[in-house]
Design an enzyme around this catalytic site. Structure first.
Site, PDB file in Angstrom:
ATOM      1  N   HIS A 112       0.836  -1.250   0.076  1.00  0.00           N
ATOM      2  CA  HIS A 112      -0.129  -0.034  -0.218  1.00  0.00           C
ATOM      3  C   HIS A 112       0.888   1.191   0.037  1.00  0.00           C
ATOM      4  CE1 HIS A 112      -2.732   2.985   2.213  1.00  0.00           C
ATOM      5  NE2 HIS A 112      -3.305   2.820   1.108  1.00  0.00           N
ATOM      6  N   CYS A 169      -0.049   0.302   9.743  1.00  0.00           N
ATOM      7  CA  CYS A 169      -0.056   1.736   9.320  1.00  0.00           C
ATOM      8  C   CYS A 169      -1.670   1.966   8.826  1.00  0.00           C
ATOM      9  CB  CYS A 169       0.874   2.103   8.092  1.00  0.00           C
ATOM     10  SG  CYS A 169       2.578   2.035   8.491  1.00  0.00           S
ATOM     11  N   HIS A 170      -2.241   1.009   7.824  1.00  0.00           N
ATOM     12  CA  HIS A 170      -3.537   1.203   7.284  1.00  0.00           C
ATOM     13  C   HIS A 170      -4.492   0.098   7.563  1.00  0.00           C
ATOM     14  CE1 HIS A 170      -0.883   4.438   5.623  1.00  0.00           C
ATOM     15  NE2 HIS A 170      -2.137   5.062   6.007  1.00  0.00           N
ATOM     16  N   GLY A 171      -4.100  -0.918   8.361  1.00  0.00           N
ATOM     17  CA  GLY A 171      -4.933  -2.103   8.384  1.00  0.00           C
ATOM     18  C   GLY A 171      -4.902  -3.247   7.548  1.00  0.00           C
TER      19      GLY A 171
END
Length: 187
Positions: A127, A151-153
């Site tokens: 990502h 960081c963003h799952g």
């Protein structure tokens, strides 16, 4: 005598052409050598330095990694995850319908033939480049038992395939080869 004069002029004309040809060939040759003398250092300075070439591959001893364990290594200044999958993790990865995945790849495509238990991936989330958790002892592995990017799952399964979250692709599998039963060469 007129004949003699015309023969002399034609001989001089031929000699002049030969001299002119020689001068042209010499000039072009000199320019070619000069051009090569300029280009060789220019091209050679663009070659990778010795420290970069030294990092182009790395060998890792995997003999101490028990089934279910993973280690983090470094390859080209980026983390690499080397995981010895258990039979349960292999079964869980093979049970998944590949066509349902965002980036469809089977476990066999991500491992070497005869070494399905060894999963080697780059430790960089696809990502935004964070380092996922799950390779270290006691780290969160996410809901699919593989890796979890804090960081963003993004969640990856036991074959390091993206299953949930914003990451568009699976964790990258670098080029690697087993040089023996206990040593793997990455790169």
């Amino acid at each position: 005598m007129a004949e003699q004069a015309s023969i002399d002029t034609s001989a001089q004309a031929e000699e002049g052409v030969r001299r002119r040809d020689f001068i042209n060939i010499a000039a072009v040759s000199f320019a070619g050598v000069g051009g090569a003398a300029v280009l060789v250092p220019l091209v050679s300075q663009m070659a990778p330095s010795a420290d970069v070439l030294a990092q182009s591959s790395t060998e890792i001893d995997i003999s101490a990694i028990q089934p279910g364990q993973a280690i983090k290594a470094v390859f080209r200044k980026q983390p690499v995850f080397i995981r010895n999958l258990t039979p349960e993790e292999i079964a869980a990865a093979e049970k998944v319908d590949v066509s349902s995945l965002r980036d469809p790849q089977s476990l066999e495509e991500r491992t070497k033939e005869g070494k399905t238990n060894w999963l080697i991936t780059m430790g960089v989330c696809t990502h935004l480049g964070c380092v996922p958790l799950g390779a270290g002892e006691g780290e969160v592995k996410g809901e699919f038992g593989g890796y979890f990017c804090p960081c963003h799952g993004s969640s990856y399964d036991t074959a390091a395939r993206i299953r949930k979250g914003p990451a568009p692709k699976n964790l990258e599998v670098p080029e690697y080869a087993f040089t023996s039963d206990t040593v793997v060469k990455i790169g």
